[in-house]
Scaffold this motif. Sequence first.
Motif, PDB file in Angstrom:
ATOM      1  N   GLU A 163       0.823  -1.213   0.000  1.00 27.07           N
ATOM      2  CA  GLU A 163       0.000   0.000   0.000  1.00 27.07           C
ATOM      3  C   GLU A 163       0.857   1.263   0.000  1.00 27.07           C
ATOM      4  OE1 GLU A 163      -3.054   0.685  -0.318  1.00 27.07           O
ATOM      5  OE2 GLU A 163      -4.262  -1.085   0.164  1.00 27.07           O
ATOM      6  N   GLN A 164       2.047   1.184   0.580  1.00 29.26           N
ATOM      7  CA  GLN A 164       2.923   2.347   0.693  1.00 29.26           C
ATOM      8  C   GLN A 164       3.743   2.573  -0.566  1.00 29.26           C
ATOM      9  OE1 GLN A 164       5.288   1.722   4.223  1.00 29.26           O
ATOM     10  NE2 GLN A 164       3.515   1.085   5.442  1.00 29.26           N
ATOM     11  N   ASN A 165       3.633   1.668  -1.530  1.00 28.42           N
ATOM     12  CA  ASN A 165       4.423   1.754  -2.753  1.00 28.42           C
ATOM     13  C   ASN A 165       3.630   2.485  -3.836  1.00 28.42           C
ATOM     14  OD1 ASN A 165       5.664   0.715  -5.412  1.00 28.42           O
ATOM     15  ND2 ASN A 165       7.063  -0.118  -3.862  1.00 28.42           N
ATOM     16  N   VAL A 166       4.347   3.193  -4.715  1.00 31.30           N
ATOM     17  CA  VAL A 166       3.668   3.940  -5.790  1.00 31.30           C
ATOM     18  C   VAL A 166       2.946   2.990  -6.750  1.00 31.30           C
ATOM     19  CG1 VAL A 166       5.216   5.920  -5.697  1.00 31.30           C
ATOM     20  CG2 VAL A 166       5.825   3.950  -7.120  1.00 31.30           C
ATOM     21  N   SER A 167       3.404   1.753  -6.807  1.00 29.65           N
ATOM     22  CA  SER A 167       2.754   0.752  -7.682  1.00 29.65           C
ATOM     23  C   SER A 167       1.909  -0.197  -6.848  1.00 29.65           C
ATOM     24  CB  SER A 167       3.820  -0.046  -8.457  1.00 29.65           C
ATOM     25  OG  SER A 167       4.667   0.800  -9.193  1.00 29.65           O
ATOM     26  N   SER A 168       1.223   0.345  -5.849  1.00 29.26           N
ATOM     27  CA  SER A 168       0.516  -0.485  -4.881  1.00 29.26           C
ATOM     28  C   SER A 168      -0.507  -1.423  -5.529  1.00 29.26           C
ATOM     29  CB  SER A 168      -0.165   0.385  -3.826  1.00 29.26           C
ATOM     30  OG  SER A 168      -1.117   1.251  -4.436  1.00 29.26           O
ATOM     31  N   GLU A 169      -1.283  -0.922  -6.473  1.00 25.58           N
ATOM     32  CA  GLU A 169      -2.332  -1.742  -7.077  1.00 25.58           C
ATOM     33  C   GLU A 169      -1.748  -2.936  -7.828  1.00 25.58           C
ATOM     34  OE1 GLU A 169      -5.562  -1.612  -6.590  1.00 25.58           O
ATOM     35  OE2 GLU A 169      -5.124   0.021  -5.176  1.00 25.58           O
ATOM     36  N   ARG A 170      -0.693  -2.672  -8.584  1.00 24.90           N
ATOM     37  CA  ARG A 170      -0.065  -3.764  -9.344  1.00 24.90           C
ATOM     38  C   ARG A 170       0.601  -4.767  -8.403  1.00 24.90           C
ATOM     39  NH1 ARG A 170       0.867  -4.900 -14.473  1.00 24.90           N
ATOM     40  NH2 ARG A 170       2.705  -6.142 -15.062  1.00 24.90           N
ATOM     41  N   LEU A 171       1.193  -4.262  -7.327  1.00 26.15           N
ATOM     42  CA  LEU A 171       1.823  -5.165  -6.364  1.00 26.15           C
ATOM     43  C   LEU A 171       0.775  -6.057  -5.697  1.00 26.15           C
ATOM     44  CD1 LEU A 171       4.465  -2.848  -4.639  1.00 26.15           C
ATOM     45  CD2 LEU A 171       4.876  -4.635  -6.353  1.00 26.15           C
ATOM     46  N   LYS A 172      -0.371  -5.475  -5.366  1.00 27.29           N
ATOM     47  CA  LYS A 172      -1.424  -6.263  -4.742  1.00 27.29           C
ATOM     48  C   LYS A 172      -1.989  -7.291  -5.718  1.00 27.29           C
ATOM     49  CE  LYS A 172      -3.716  -2.669  -3.127  1.00 27.29           C
ATOM     50  NZ  LYS A 172      -4.754  -1.890  -2.417  1.00 27.29           N
ATOM     51  N   GLU A 173      -2.022  -6.935  -6.998  1.00 27.73           N
ATOM     52  CA  GLU A 173      -2.454  -7.901  -8.004  1.00 27.73           C
ATOM     53  C   GLU A 173      -1.469  -9.071  -8.060  1.00 27.73           C
ATOM     54  OE1 GLU A 173      -3.159  -6.258 -11.860  1.00 27.73           O
ATOM     55  OE2 GLU A 173      -4.309  -4.560 -11.077  1.00 27.73           O
ATOM     56  N   GLY A 174      -0.183  -8.749  -7.925  1.00 26.59           N
ATOM     57  CA  GLY A 174       0.837  -9.797  -7.926  1.00 26.59           C
ATOM     58  C   GLY A 174       0.682 -10.724  -6.729  1.00 26.59           C
ATOM     59  N   ILE A 175       0.404 -10.152  -5.561  1.00 25.94           N
ATOM     60  CA  ILE A 175       0.192 -10.964  -4.357  1.00 25.94           C
ATOM     61  C   ILE A 175      -1.018 -11.878  -4.554  1.00 25.94           C
ATOM     62  CG2 ILE A 175      -0.433 -10.884  -1.913  1.00 25.94           C
ATOM     63  CD1 ILE A 175       1.153  -8.258  -1.729  1.00 25.94           C
ATOM     64  N   THR A 176      -2.081 -11.318  -5.121  1.00 23.69           N
ATOM     65  CA  THR A 176      -3.281 -12.118  -5.387  1.00 23.69           C
ATOM     66  C   THR A 176      -2.979 -13.262  -6.344  1.00 23.69           C
ATOM     67  OG1 THR A 176      -4.707 -10.187  -5.059  1.00 23.69           O
ATOM     68  CG2 THR A 176      -5.644 -12.048  -6.262  1.00 23.69           C
ATOM     69  N   GLN A 177      -2.139 -12.984  -7.345  1.00 23.42           N
ATOM     70  CA  GLN A 177      -1.774 -14.021  -8.309  1.00 23.42           C
ATOM     71  C   GLN A 177      -1.013 -15.155  -7.631  1.00 23.42           C
ATOM     72  OE1 GLN A 177      -2.251 -14.352 -12.071  1.00 23.42           O
ATOM     73  NE2 GLN A 177      -1.975 -16.271 -10.967  1.00 23.42           N
ATOM     74  N   ILE A 178      -0.083 -14.813  -6.753  1.00 28.59           N
ATOM     75  CA  ILE A 178       0.676 -15.832  -6.037  1.00 28.59           C
ATOM     76  C   ILE A 178      -0.253 -16.688  -5.173  1.00 28.59           C
ATOM     77  CG2 ILE A 178       2.453 -16.255  -4.294  1.00 28.59           C
ATOM     78  CD1 ILE A 178       3.594 -15.371  -6.920  1.00 28.59           C
ATOM     79  N   LEU A 179      -1.183 -16.034  -4.485  1.00 29.50           N
ATOM     80  CA  LEU A 179      -2.133 -16.772  -3.657  1.00 29.50           C
ATOM     81  C   LEU A 179      -2.987 -17.709  -4.503  1.00 29.50           C
ATOM     82  CD1 LEU A 179      -3.301 -13.970  -1.189  1.00 29.50           C
ATOM     83  CD2 LEU A 179      -1.724 -15.855  -0.744  1.00 29.50           C
ATOM     84  N   SER A 180      -3.310 -17.274  -5.724  1.00 31.23           N
ATOM     85  CA  SER A 180      -4.084 -18.118  -6.634  1.00 31.23           C
ATOM     86  C   SER A 180      -3.287 -19.354  -7.032  1.00 31.23           C
ATOM     87  CB  SER A 180      -4.471 -17.318  -7.880  1.00 31.23           C
ATOM     88  OG  SER A 180      -5.136 -18.141  -8.823  1.00 31.23           O
TER      89      SER A 180
END
Length: 267
Positions: free
Chosen positions: A46-63
């Motif tokens: 959330e603190q990163n400028v690319s927060s949305e893309r990073l969260k998408e990456g985390i979601t992908q890993i969880l998938s």
Amino acid sequence: MAPLKNLETEYPIIDSNFQNFCASHGIFSVEDFLIHDLYMLAAFAEQNVSSERLKEGITQILSIIDDMHQPWLNGMELLEDAKRNKHFLPTGIQGVDLLLGGGIRVGQLTELVGPSASGKTQVCLQTASNVARNYMMLYLDTGNSFSPQRIAYFLGKTNELASAQAKNQILQKVMSNILCHSVFDIFAMFDVLHQLESNLRCQERGGGCRIRLLIVDSISLLIAPVLGGTSTRGLNISCTASMHIRSHKFKVDGYRTCFDGICWIFA
């Protein structure tokens, strides 16, 4: 499950930026996600400028992790599975087969545990020599313990009355049915299993010979170097390895196929 860098081609969201973000938090592979606080990781994202893309990456890993789990089964499905899995692959060792109720149980994982020099590898080698008489099998060797000489010895003991020509034919068949692969870290083993999944899919479609048994000798040698001084990390990685191997029941054209047996050594 492979290192994150190996997933970029298949999952573009896991790009270099996402990999660098994960690396800054000590995460270099899918396995590392299982021993990290994902809520804290999301907070950092959330603190990163690319927060949305990073969260998408985390979601992908969880998938990816979710895809490895077995599907939920109801009571009737579990009962049917138990009925189907009454078959065994005999080890060829009378005492062991008696103890196991017939041998390596089809569709399940059989774990050998014991102190050094207690004969665990010998059990694996004799099991390999017995199963490979009729089926293809994969032997993952983590400590240069695979011995063709011992395989030949076991075959010789069980074919004492056969002619020299017959013994040689049996030996050639058994050796050609054992696919031995050396792996020296846990992530290399995951890579081998990932590649094996692709091979089994092609094999099933092509009607080729199925691999009926997987032996890992020894899983503890792969886990020990990454224990990090904490038993919790070692347990998590061990459970991940078990889950990953068990998850190799692949759906191919709607048909579920699997290794008939899995045997690995721990300790």
